[in-house]
Design an enzyme around this catalytic site. Structure first.
Site, PDB file in Angstrom:
ATOM      1  N   TYR A  69       0.839  -1.198   0.000  1.00 29.09           N
ATOM      2  CA  TYR A  69       0.000   0.000   0.000  1.00 29.09           C
ATOM      3  C   TYR A  69       0.878   1.253   0.000  1.00 29.09           C
ATOM      4  O   TYR A  69       2.038   1.239   0.406  1.00 29.09           O
ATOM      5  CB  TYR A  69      -0.921   0.019   1.217  1.00 29.09           C
ATOM      6  CG  TYR A  69      -0.191   0.230   2.524  1.00 29.09           C
ATOM      7  CD1 TYR A  69       0.008   1.509   3.050  1.00 29.09           C
ATOM      8  CD2 TYR A  69       0.302  -0.856   3.235  1.00 29.09           C
ATOM      9  CE1 TYR A  69       0.677   1.704   4.245  1.00 29.09           C
ATOM     10  CE2 TYR A  69       0.972  -0.679   4.439  1.00 29.09           C
ATOM     11  CZ  TYR A  69       1.161   0.597   4.945  1.00 29.09           C
ATOM     12  OH  TYR A  69       1.842   0.786   6.113  1.00 29.09           O
ATOM     13  N   PHE A  79       2.192   9.657   3.598  1.00 28.09           N
ATOM     14  CA  PHE A  79       2.504   9.513   5.013  1.00 28.09           C
ATOM     15  C   PHE A  79       2.967   8.099   5.384  1.00 28.09           C
ATOM     16  O   PHE A  79       3.497   7.880   6.458  1.00 28.09           O
ATOM     17  CB  PHE A  79       1.306   9.907   5.887  1.00 28.09           C
ATOM     18  CG  PHE A  79       0.038   9.107   5.625  1.00 28.09           C
ATOM     19  CD1 PHE A  79      -0.154   7.863   6.209  1.00 28.09           C
ATOM     20  CD2 PHE A  79      -0.951   9.626   4.813  1.00 28.09           C
ATOM     21  CE1 PHE A  79      -1.311   7.143   5.973  1.00 28.09           C
ATOM     22  CE2 PHE A  79      -2.112   8.909   4.577  1.00 28.09           C
ATOM     23  CZ  PHE A  79      -2.301   7.660   5.147  1.00 28.09           C
ATOM     24  N   ASP A  80       2.776   7.110   4.476  1.00 29.61           N
ATOM     25  CA  ASP A  80       3.229   5.746   4.780  1.00 29.61           C
ATOM     26  C   ASP A  80       3.240   4.932   3.501  1.00 29.61           C
ATOM     27  O   ASP A  80       2.451   5.192   2.576  1.00 29.61           O
ATOM     28  CB  ASP A  80       2.310   5.097   5.814  1.00 29.61           C
ATOM     29  CG  ASP A  80       2.904   3.817   6.420  1.00 29.61           C
ATOM     30  OD1 ASP A  80       4.108   3.572   6.212  1.00 29.61           O
ATOM     31  OD2 ASP A  80       2.170   3.090   7.116  1.00 29.61           O
ATOM     32  N   ILE A  99      -7.428   0.269  10.584  1.00 23.61           N
ATOM     33  CA  ILE A  99      -8.571   1.183  10.593  1.00 23.61           C
ATOM     34  C   ILE A  99      -9.779   0.517   9.914  1.00 23.61           C
ATOM     35  O   ILE A  99      -9.632  -0.368   9.068  1.00 23.61           O
ATOM     36  CB  ILE A  99      -8.230   2.518   9.899  1.00 23.61           C
ATOM     37  CG1 ILE A  99      -7.816   2.290   8.442  1.00 23.61           C
ATOM     38  CG2 ILE A  99      -7.158   3.268  10.663  1.00 23.61           C
ATOM     39  CD1 ILE A  99      -7.600   3.575   7.666  1.00 23.61           C
ATOM     40  N   TYR A 125      -8.888   7.742  11.097  1.00 22.55           N
ATOM     41  CA  TYR A 125      -8.327   8.040  12.417  1.00 22.55           C
ATOM     42  C   TYR A 125      -9.146   9.068  13.192  1.00 22.55           C
ATOM     43  O   TYR A 125      -8.684   9.594  14.204  1.00 22.55           O
ATOM     44  CB  TYR A 125      -6.880   8.522  12.246  1.00 22.55           C
ATOM     45  CG  TYR A 125      -5.959   7.409  11.768  1.00 22.55           C
ATOM     46  CD1 TYR A 125      -5.410   6.512  12.672  1.00 22.55           C
ATOM     47  CD2 TYR A 125      -5.668   7.273  10.421  1.00 22.55           C
ATOM     48  CE1 TYR A 125      -4.573   5.488  12.235  1.00 22.55           C
ATOM     49  CE2 TYR A 125      -4.840   6.248   9.964  1.00 22.55           C
ATOM     50  CZ  TYR A 125      -4.291   5.358  10.872  1.00 22.55           C
ATOM     51  OH  TYR A 125      -3.467   4.344  10.442  1.00 22.55           O
ATOM     52  N   PHE A 142      -5.625   5.488  -0.053  1.00 23.59           N
ATOM     53  CA  PHE A 142      -4.666   4.384  -0.050  1.00 23.59           C
ATOM     54  C   PHE A 142      -4.711   3.680  -1.403  1.00 23.59           C
ATOM     55  O   PHE A 142      -5.787   3.296  -1.876  1.00 23.59           O
ATOM     56  CB  PHE A 142      -4.999   3.359   1.040  1.00 23.59           C
ATOM     57  CG  PHE A 142      -4.783   3.840   2.442  1.00 23.59           C
ATOM     58  CD1 PHE A 142      -3.545   3.700   3.052  1.00 23.59           C
ATOM     59  CD2 PHE A 142      -5.813   4.443   3.149  1.00 23.59           C
ATOM     60  CE1 PHE A 142      -3.348   4.140   4.356  1.00 23.59           C
ATOM     61  CE2 PHE A 142      -5.630   4.879   4.445  1.00 23.59           C
ATOM     62  CZ  PHE A 142      -4.382   4.729   5.056  1.00 23.59           C
TER      63      PHE A 142
END
Length: 589
Positions: A69, A79-80, A99, A125, A142
């Site tokens: 991902y 962010f990731d 999540i 979140y 994502f």
């Protein structure tokens, strides 16, 4: 979400704008790139397919999934990313370990699928975010690729057998309880380094409905597909329980089992009573089966229970016959052939009543003794189907129905009542729909149906199927309320189920039509006798119950039934079956 368009909305717009090709292509490939899917009703989780996956399966709650991902904010800030770490991310789906938007979105994906998940804060979140990289209230995007998953299932719902799929099986079918399966497995006590049991490499064969090794084996195999490989954690109650297994398995020990389903042989009933069984030895990709009237070509080896071969047909000299013409060696083989596919090889086990009966038979290579079961190792080499009713014109349908009716009459007179039922049902099915018939042809069809249903009622009575006999008589009486044979047979059916009021009403209707009928008069006597006898039984039962309770006055209180003077002349008891009652003169077809 305002402004969000589902895939259906976009396809409707394309169709309206004249782009019919795009519309058809999207429906032909429902997971086409660019397809939008609204996963939650409020639009909080949506999916856009980038690369469609393969197959049709999707992971389920509890499965261990592996994904790659890349996560970004709505402005494109990353962010990731698992790709930056060059290592897929693995988690248990639907367990709240990620999540909520991920649990919901990944559950809609197929193996190999790459999609863009857009997830609002409610499913991400929340208002607090995940500082410092994800601000509060942020909508996240994502790009997710579902690499694969291991199916982890509590297959019994009580935690007794937890199965993890190590290698997916092929196809979609699973073995049924009567099937003979072949499985390879090893078993060890939980935490042990070495197994205490290992099957042979070629596996072990057993009927799925018969206990084998330990209960967990049968339970798990029933959930598996061909070539599937799984690991299981087994609690004692599905292993060897509190008794254990000698020195190998201590009392109350949990087990770890590795299991592979190598294959199975399908076993099925050919007849409802289970007296003719078929086990598929060699399957085929074909799906068509012969029908009544088909020309079939078979090879087989026929054996007695002790293995003696009494008949054989080879590829050089096969057996050829027309189905449902009485040309097969025995009824059981003919019925089994109707359930076979071209190229299929099967072992057909036939009880005496569907083989050569009480007489036995002198066959080509040996004699079949009276009351002997037989088995045929048979291959359906080829067949040519007869015309189905929907392929026939009106004249052909009428001729085919009349032929089936005549065959039913022949079977009835020979005492083959089950076969007669099949013939009569087939006849009425052929002419069930009379669109395109001329008025004269419709009248002919009506007469054939009437005759078949009358005879069907008689055959069902012979078989003791009172309810089915009544249904057949009902069909006749719907169009001919005064039909004497239908009234007579329905009255018999009512008597067989102790519906005395209904039976007497039909008898009286029959006598109203023909007051001199000796058949109806005799049946009325029988009805009164049965009703009186049933009344006496009820009184006796009631009296016994009251005496058991100390109620000695019941004899005076309970009314006594009077059988009437006709009882002595009537030789039938209250227990007379529908089959016995079917011997009346009016029942001959």
């Amino acid at each position: 979400m305002d402004g969000f368009k589902t895939a259906a909305d976009m396809l409707k717009e394309e169709a309206a704008s004249g782009d019919g090709a795009a519309f058809e292509e999207a429906y032909a490939n429902p997971d086409a790139p660019g397809k939008l899917v609204q996963i939650t009703e409020d639009g909080g989780v949506t999916k856009e397919i980038i690369v469609p996956g393969t197959g049709w399966e999707e992971p389920e709650a509890g499965d261990s999934v592996r994904v790659h991902y890349v996560g970004t904010l709505m402005d494109g800030t990353k962010f990731d990313s698992s790709r930056d770490r060059t290592e897929p991310f693995e988690f248990d789906l639907g367990q709240g370990k990620v999540i909520q938007g991920w649990d919901l979105g990944v559950a809609t994906m197929k193996r190999g699928e790459k999609s863009k998940l857009t997830i609002t804060a409610q499913y991400g979140y929340g208002e607090s975010g995940s500082p410092p990289t994800i601000p509060g209230g942020a909508t996240l995007v994502f790009e997710v690729e579902l690499i694969d998953w291991k199916s982890v299932k509590d297959i019994l719902g009580d935690g007794g057998v937890i199965k993890t799929v190590v290698r997916e099986g092929v196809g979609w079918s699973k073995p049924q309880p009567a099937d003979e399966v072949c499985a390879r497995f090893t078993a060890k006590v939980q935490g042990a380094s070495q197994p205490f049991y290992s099957s042979a490499e070629e596996g072990e064969e057993f009927r799925l409905c018969d206990p084998h090794f330990c209960p967990a084996i049968n339970k798990a195999v029933a959930t598996m597909k061909l070539k599937e490989q799984a690991k299981m954690l087994v609690k004692p109650q599905y292993g060897f329980g509190e008794a254990g297994r000698g020195e190998e398995v201590p009392p109350g020990a949990a087990l770890e089992i590795e299991l592979t389903l190598l294959g199975w042989k399908k076993v099925e009933k050919v007849t409802d009573d289970g007296q003719v069984m078929k086990k598929t030895l060699q399957d085929t990709e074909e799906w068509k089966r012969p029908n009544s009237g088909a020309q079939v070509t078979l090879t087989y080896t026929a054996r007695l229970p002790d293995g003696t071969v009494f008949d054989e047909k080879s590829a050089d000299a096969p057996l050829q016959f027309t189905v449902d013409e009485g040309q097969a060696p025995c009824e059981g083989l003919e019925l089994a052939v109707l359930k076979m596919k071209e190229g299929e090889r099967a072992l057909v086990t036939i009880a005496p009543q569907y083989a050569f009966g009480e007489q036995g038979s002198k066959q080509a290579l040996a004699e079949v003794p009276p009351n002997s079961a037989v088995e045929y190792d048979v291959t359906l080499s080829s067949f040519v189907k007869a015309k189905d009713s929907w392929e026939m014109d009106a004249g052909e349908k009428l001729a085919a129905a009349a032929l089936q009716k005549d065959k039913g009459n022949t079977a009835f007179k020979a005492g083959q009542y089950a076969r007669a039922v099949q013939r009569y049902n087939k006849a009425t099915e052929i002419i069930e729909f009379d669109e395109g018939f001329t008025p004269e042809q419709k009248q002919q069809a009506k007469e054939v149906k009437r005759s078949c249903n009358l005879n069907l009622a008689a055959a069902q009575l012979k078989l003791g199927n009172a309810v089915e006999a009544r249904k057949a008589a009902d069909k006749v009486l719907e169009g001919d309320s005064g039909n004497l044979k239908a009234l007579y047979r329905r009255a018999q059916a009512y008597l067989a189920t102790a519906d005395f009021v209904e039976a007497e009403l039909d008898i009286k209707r029959g006598l109203a039509e023909d007051s001199a009928s000796s058949d109806f008069k005799l049946l009325l006597k029988k009805a009164k006798h049965q009703q009186a006898t049933a009344g006496k039984k009820e009184v006796s039962l009631y009296s016994g119950m009251m005496k058991a309770l100390g109620r000695s006055t019941v004899k005076d209180a309970a009314p006594q039934a009077d059988a009437g003077p006709e009882s002595a002349a009537d030789g039938n008891s209250a227990g007379t079956s529908a089959a016995a009652q079917a011997s009346e003169v009016m029942e001959q077809p």
